[in-house]
Design a protein around this motif. Sequence first.
Motif, PDB file in Angstrom:
ATOM      1  N   GLY A  86      79.271  92.436 -12.085  1.00 43.31           N
ATOM      2  CA  GLY A  86      79.895  93.666 -12.549  1.00 43.31           C
ATOM      3  C   GLY A  86      79.823  94.800 -11.544  1.00 43.31           C
ATOM      4  O   GLY A  86      80.843  95.357 -11.164  1.00 43.31           O
ATOM      5  N   CYS A  87      78.594  95.122 -11.076  1.00 40.06           N
ATOM      6  CA  CYS A  87      78.427  96.319 -10.243  1.00 40.06           C
ATOM      7  C   CYS A  87      77.950  96.011  -8.837  1.00 40.06           C
ATOM      8  O   CYS A  87      77.827  96.919  -8.017  1.00 40.06           O
ATOM      9  CB  CYS A  87      77.460  97.284 -10.930  1.00 40.06           C
ATOM     10  SG  CYS A  87      75.779  96.643 -11.000  1.00 40.06           S
ATOM     11  N   SER A 138      74.975  95.106  -7.759  1.00 38.05           N
ATOM     12  CA  SER A 138      73.561  95.323  -7.435  1.00 38.05           C
ATOM     13  C   SER A 138      72.838  93.976  -7.318  1.00 38.05           C
ATOM     14  O   SER A 138      73.255  92.991  -7.921  1.00 38.05           O
ATOM     15  CB  SER A 138      72.901  96.216  -8.503  1.00 38.05           C
ATOM     16  OG  SER A 138      72.876  95.539  -9.740  1.00 38.05           O
ATOM     17  N   CYS A 158      75.023  91.226  -9.009  1.00 37.60           N
ATOM     18  CA  CYS A 158      75.645  91.405 -10.313  1.00 37.60           C
ATOM     19  C   CYS A 158      77.162  91.319 -10.160  1.00 37.60           C
ATOM     20  O   CYS A 158      77.758  91.982  -9.306  1.00 37.60           O
ATOM     21  CB  CYS A 158      75.234  92.753 -10.880  1.00 37.60           C
ATOM     22  SG  CYS A 158      76.160  93.200 -12.337  1.00 37.60           S
ATOM     23  N   CYS A 199      74.867  96.132 -16.943  1.00 40.70           N
ATOM     24  CA  CYS A 199      76.195  95.538 -17.166  1.00 40.70           C
ATOM     25  C   CYS A 199      76.180  94.601 -18.366  1.00 40.70           C
ATOM     26  O   CYS A 199      77.139  94.566 -19.142  1.00 40.70           O
ATOM     27  CB  CYS A 199      76.682  94.808 -15.919  1.00 40.70           C
ATOM     28  SG  CYS A 199      77.168  95.935 -14.596  1.00 40.70           S
ATOM     29  N   CYS A 216      73.597  92.328 -14.194  1.00 43.45           N
ATOM     30  CA  CYS A 216      72.365  93.114 -14.293  1.00 43.45           C
ATOM     31  C   CYS A 216      72.204  93.576 -15.746  1.00 43.45           C
ATOM     32  O   CYS A 216      73.122  93.424 -16.558  1.00 43.45           O
ATOM     33  CB  CYS A 216      72.423  94.315 -13.344  1.00 43.45           C
ATOM     34  SG  CYS A 216      73.574  95.591 -13.857  1.00 43.45           S
TER      35      CYS A 216
END
Length: 241
Positions: free
Chosen positions: A25-26, A28, A23, A39, A36
């Motif tokens: 953004g984060c 993962s 992801c 996000c 994800c």
Amino acid sequence: MLLGRKVCAVLETARDLFFPLHCAGCGSALKSGWLCLACSEELKPVQRPRCDTCSQPFSGAMDHFVCVNCRGRAFHFECAVAVMQSRGVLRDLIHRLKYNGELWLAEPLGDLLEQGLDDERLEGEVFDAVVPVPLHPLRRREREFNQAEILGRELARRRGWPFSDVLQRTRYTVTQTHFDRRRRMQNLRDAFTIRQNVAVQGKHLLLVDDVLTTGSTLDECSRVLLEAGAQSVRALTVARG
Ligand SMILES: [Zn+2]
Ligand SMILES: [Zn+2]
């Protein structure tokens, strides 16, 4: 069969090594896409009700609406479309592109930018050129790239439209977020010039930037493009600040 599966597993591992799906953004792990679920739920589209001119979101029941910032003001662009509200994960992604030089984010952010072409104000338009909002050469040297150019090139490539980096910023301007309208216009006066009139004459242009805040920069760029002979200018940004 087993061998085939083993080969597949090896290929997958190799793919994950070179193209790990995480992801944006984060971080993962992901099976597909670039954000994800958690996000992507943070992405807030700019949708109605919003200002028809500058895309400022508005809470209320009115369908067509022009905000206080735009009321009684004649912009030089036909419209300024912003795709998502600048907050949460999106603000972070744009920040990482701009200040951390994570140029790979041009692709996912280019996806969002391209979504903006489905907006009713841009739908079906064919542009003669995509023009990025320029950075001052000093700032560009410091950052080593112009995020608007990276995004504009990505969009132009996807649509097969010419890319034309025809504007230049000739004056180093200070951040103007906190200025009132009059001071913003003063601050921007003579900030942009055109490299080559012939590149824009008679053309329908799409002006691209990462974030739309007050619309003053897009307006001044549009004014310069029209003065150089452009037929029309429409503006598109990933985010609405
Ligand atoms: Zn995430
Ligand atoms: Zn507005």
